[in-house]
Write a protein that holds these residues in place. Structure first.
Motif, PDB file in Angstrom:
ATOM      1  N   ASP A 241       0.832  -1.203   0.000  1.00  0.00           N
ATOM      2  CA  ASP A 241       0.000   0.000   0.000  1.00  0.00           C
ATOM      3  C   ASP A 241       0.870   1.258   0.000  1.00  0.00           C
ATOM      4  O   ASP A 241       2.089   1.207   0.119  1.00  0.00           O
ATOM      5  N   TYR A 242       0.210   2.412  -0.128  1.00  0.00           N
ATOM      6  CA  TYR A 242       0.898   3.684   0.068  1.00  0.00           C
ATOM      7  C   TYR A 242       1.268   3.810   1.540  1.00  0.00           C
ATOM      8  O   TYR A 242       0.469   3.495   2.422  1.00  0.00           O
ATOM      9  N   TYR A 243       2.491   4.286   1.811  1.00  0.00           N
ATOM     10  CA  TYR A 243       2.909   4.478   3.196  1.00  0.00           C
ATOM     11  C   TYR A 243       4.027   5.502   3.216  1.00  0.00           C
ATOM     12  O   TYR A 243       5.074   5.313   2.601  1.00  0.00           O
ATOM     13  N   SER A 254      11.128   0.104   2.400  1.00  0.00           N
ATOM     14  CA  SER A 254      11.294  -1.261   2.873  1.00  0.00           C
ATOM     15  C   SER A 254      10.342  -2.237   2.203  1.00  0.00           C
ATOM     16  O   SER A 254      10.421  -3.438   2.448  1.00  0.00           O
ATOM     17  N   ALA A 255       9.437  -1.730   1.369  1.00  0.00           N
ATOM     18  CA  ALA A 255       8.472  -2.590   0.690  1.00  0.00           C
ATOM     19  C   ALA A 255       8.225  -2.039  -0.709  1.00  0.00           C
ATOM     20  O   ALA A 255       8.771  -1.010  -1.092  1.00  0.00           O
ATOM     21  N   ASN A 256       7.391  -2.748  -1.467  1.00  0.00           N
ATOM     22  CA  ASN A 256       7.081  -2.337  -2.840  1.00  0.00           C
ATOM     23  C   ASN A 256       5.915  -1.358  -2.815  1.00  0.00           C
ATOM     24  O   ASN A 256       4.756  -1.757  -2.838  1.00  0.00           O
ATOM     25  N   ARG A 257       6.237  -0.082  -2.733  1.00  0.00           N
ATOM     26  CA  ARG A 257       5.213   0.949  -2.628  1.00  0.00           C
ATOM     27  C   ARG A 257       4.806   1.448  -4.016  1.00  0.00           C
ATOM     28  O   ARG A 257       5.640   1.553  -4.911  1.00  0.00           O
ATOM     29  N   ASN A 296      -9.207   1.917   2.410  1.00  0.00           N
ATOM     30  CA  ASN A 296      -8.529   1.488   3.635  1.00  0.00           C
ATOM     31  C   ASN A 296      -7.036   1.783   3.604  1.00  0.00           C
ATOM     32  O   ASN A 296      -6.305   1.364   4.501  1.00  0.00           O
ATOM     33  N   ASP A 297      -6.593   2.491   2.564  1.00  0.00           N
ATOM     34  CA  ASP A 297      -5.168   2.783   2.400  1.00  0.00           C
ATOM     35  C   ASP A 297      -4.891   4.222   2.829  1.00  0.00           C
ATOM     36  O   ASP A 297      -5.139   5.172   2.085  1.00  0.00           O
ATOM     37  N   ALA A 298      -4.379   4.395   4.041  1.00  0.00           N
ATOM     38  CA  ALA A 298      -4.041   5.717   4.565  1.00  0.00           C
ATOM     39  C   ALA A 298      -2.527   5.892   4.533  1.00  0.00           C
ATOM     40  O   ALA A 298      -1.793   4.996   4.973  1.00  0.00           O
ATOM     41  N   PRO A 299      -2.017   7.010   4.005  1.00  0.00           N
ATOM     42  CA  PRO A 299      -0.563   7.152   3.846  1.00  0.00           C
ATOM     43  C   PRO A 299       0.213   7.173   5.151  1.00  0.00           C
ATOM     44  O   PRO A 299       1.392   6.824   5.172  1.00  0.00           O
ATOM     45  N   ASP A 304      -2.848  -3.186   5.686  1.00  0.00           N
ATOM     46  CA  ASP A 304      -2.871  -4.521   5.092  1.00  0.00           C
ATOM     47  C   ASP A 304      -4.071  -4.621   4.164  1.00  0.00           C
ATOM     48  O   ASP A 304      -5.138  -5.097   4.534  1.00  0.00           O
ATOM     49  N   ILE A 305      -3.907  -4.119   2.917  1.00  0.00           N
ATOM     50  CA  ILE A 305      -4.998  -4.209   1.947  1.00  0.00           C
ATOM     51  C   ILE A 305      -4.680  -5.321   0.949  1.00  0.00           C
ATOM     52  O   ILE A 305      -3.509  -5.613   0.677  1.00  0.00           O
ATOM     53  N   ALA A 306      -5.727  -5.923   0.420  1.00  0.00           N
ATOM     54  CA  ALA A 306      -5.561  -7.079  -0.466  1.00  0.00           C
ATOM     55  C   ALA A 306      -5.558  -6.643  -1.931  1.00  0.00           C
ATOM     56  O   ALA A 306      -6.250  -5.703  -2.322  1.00  0.00           O
ATOM     57  N   PHE A 307      -4.778  -7.354  -2.728  1.00  0.00           N
ATOM     58  CA  PHE A 307      -4.710  -7.129  -4.167  1.00  0.00           C
ATOM     59  C   PHE A 307      -5.071  -8.419  -4.895  1.00  0.00           C
ATOM     60  O   PHE A 307      -4.913  -9.517  -4.360  1.00  0.00           O
ATOM     61  N   THR A 308      -5.549  -8.269  -6.133  1.00  0.00           N
ATOM     62  CA  THR A 308      -5.781  -9.435  -6.968  1.00  0.00           C
ATOM     63  C   THR A 308      -4.490  -9.725  -7.735  1.00  0.00           C
ATOM     64  O   THR A 308      -3.406  -9.492  -7.237  1.00  0.00           O
ATOM     65  N   GLU A 309      -4.624 -10.209  -8.932  1.00  0.00           N
ATOM     66  CA  GLU A 309      -3.444 -10.563  -9.723  1.00  0.00           C
ATOM     67  C   GLU A 309      -2.536  -9.355  -9.975  1.00  0.00           C
ATOM     68  O   GLU A 309      -2.986  -8.217 -10.041  1.00  0.00           O
ATOM     69  N   VAL A 310      -1.247  -9.653 -10.115  1.00  0.00           N
ATOM     70  CA  VAL A 310      -0.245  -8.641 -10.465  1.00  0.00           C
ATOM     71  C   VAL A 310       0.140  -8.863 -11.921  1.00  0.00           C
ATOM     72  O   VAL A 310       0.502  -9.981 -12.311  1.00  0.00           O
ATOM     73  N   ILE A 311       0.052  -7.822 -12.735  1.00  0.00           N
ATOM     74  CA  ILE A 311       0.311  -7.930 -14.167  1.00  0.00           C
ATOM     75  C   ILE A 311       1.510  -7.076 -14.536  1.00  0.00           C
ATOM     76  O   ILE A 311       1.533  -5.881 -14.239  1.00  0.00           O
ATOM     77  N   ALA A 312       2.494  -7.683 -15.172  1.00  0.00           N
ATOM     78  CA  ALA A 312       3.658  -6.941 -15.661  1.00  0.00           C
ATOM     79  C   ALA A 312       3.286  -6.228 -16.959  1.00  0.00           C
ATOM     80  O   ALA A 312       2.556  -6.772 -17.791  1.00  0.00           O
TER      81      ALA A 312
END
Length: 352
Positions: A241-243, A254-257, A296-299, A304-312
């Motif tokens: 998520d955004y952080y 520290s994560a994939n933002r 639910n994504d507050a900067p 901990d928000i859920a995502f579906t498939e990741v597409i390149a």
């Protein structure tokens, strides 16, 4: 994934007259040999729970890469007001500075100055009244009479003897915050700077079956699509998520933002579509991921928000890359554990 040509962008048109005269301080504003005609426009990524984000700009400063060079200051004769940044999504942008002569060369950063507070800058929430919008330091008179700015520490180059058009992308989901118990909003430096000749577009669809899936309920609007640097699948990493815990626009490394996002909207044909504009062409490419719960994504918090498939997806300047989300979201982990337990014999479900 397919690519189609004919990248379009809203025409940049600004009447340079008595209300938009520019002066350059600390550098020449016109006629310098080899100078480049330069323009800056603004666009934004969406944010939840607000209807209008009004921002008034009054000046842009540019810092040459040479440490000894003076800062170039372009002050507007009259402030430029964007009535609603939220209307500038996808490939839409509006100019705040156009056709000014800038010495060619490399630059370290740029600053955009904002006139804070009603009637200049404000936020109108979905539920509530128009509220002051400030740059940190402007609230409660803390500016001490000094103009406040947002600084974008992204290097860029102004070409000699030609036109350079840049777009400042305000990532409002990350940069727009409302402090607890405060009667105002703050706009923090969460921005991207793009050279318009180097950008393409990512557009696509989300299947209705994804939106209607039980694991996507309750859904925030039609959800959002987040954009990430690189191919996350290739390195077996997951989107996050955004952080921005420091609130300075640098984010958490520290994560994939995400670097940008777009709302999913239903068009006249009933399709659920999204568009992320002003995406720079890179060799590394990008990834996009869909979430049902952008609200639910507050900067200020690591959510901990859920995502579906990741597409390149690869981006080519001047073209549109098309993607489609068809994979339903996974059940929450606790539901998966409960289903596993229910499949066990009764003697093993509640061991003594």
């Amino acid at each position: 994934m397919s690519k189609t040509p004919n990248f379009t962008m809203k025409a940049l048109a600004l009447v340079i007259g008595s209300t938009a005269l520019l002066s350059a301080c600390g550098g020449s504003s016109g006629g310098s040999s080899g100078s480049g005609s330069t323009s800056f426009s603004v666009t934004d990524a969406p944010v939840d729970d607000v209807e209008i984000v009004k921002v008034t700009f009054s000046r842009i400063d540019l810092k040459p890469a040479d440490d000894d060079a003076e800062v170039l200051s372009y002050e507007f004769d009259e402030p430029v007001t964007i009535d609603n940044l939220l209307a500038l999504t996808g490939n839409d942008a509006e100019p705040i500075l156009e056709g000014v002569d800038v010495p060619p060369g490399d630059y370290q950063w740029l600053r955009v100055y904002v006139d804070g507070g009603i009637p200049n800058s404000s936020v109108t929430p979905e539920l509530g009244n128009e509220t002051d919008l400030f740059i940190p330091g402007q609230q409660n008179g803390n500016a001490n009479g000094q103009p406040r700015f947002l600084q974008l520490n992204t290097g860029f180059t102004v070409a000699a003897g030609s036109r350079s058009d840049f777009t400042i992308d305000f990532v409002l989901r990350k940069g727009l915050t409302k402090p607890a118990n405060a009667d105002h909003y703050l706009l923090r430096p969460a921005m991207r700077l793009l050279n318009n000749i180097e950008v393409g577009t990512i557009s696509g669809s989300v299947a209705e079956s994804v939106l209607n899936d039980p694991n996507c309920s309750p859904i925030d609007g039609n959800g959002s699509v987040y954009l990430y640097d690189g191919d996350l699948n290739a390195v077996e990493q997951t989107p996050d998520d955004y952080y921005d815990p420091e609130g300075n626009g640098t984010g958490d490394e520290s994560a994939n933002r995400p670097i940008a996002s777009a709302e999913v909207l239903q068009n006249d044909s009933g399709e659920y579509r999204f568009t992320i504009g002003f995406v720079a062409e890179t060799e590394e490419g990008y990834s996009v991921a869909y979430t049902c719960e952008p609200g639910n994504d507050a900067p200020e918090s690591d959510d901990d928000i859920a995502f579906t498939e990741v597409i390149a997806v690869d981006v080519i300047a001047g073209e549109t890359s098309e993607v489609s989300f068809t994979e339903a979201p996974a059940a929450p982990i606790e539901e998966e554990l409960q289903e596993t337990v229910e499949q066990l014999p009764e003697s093993e479900q509640n061991p003594a």
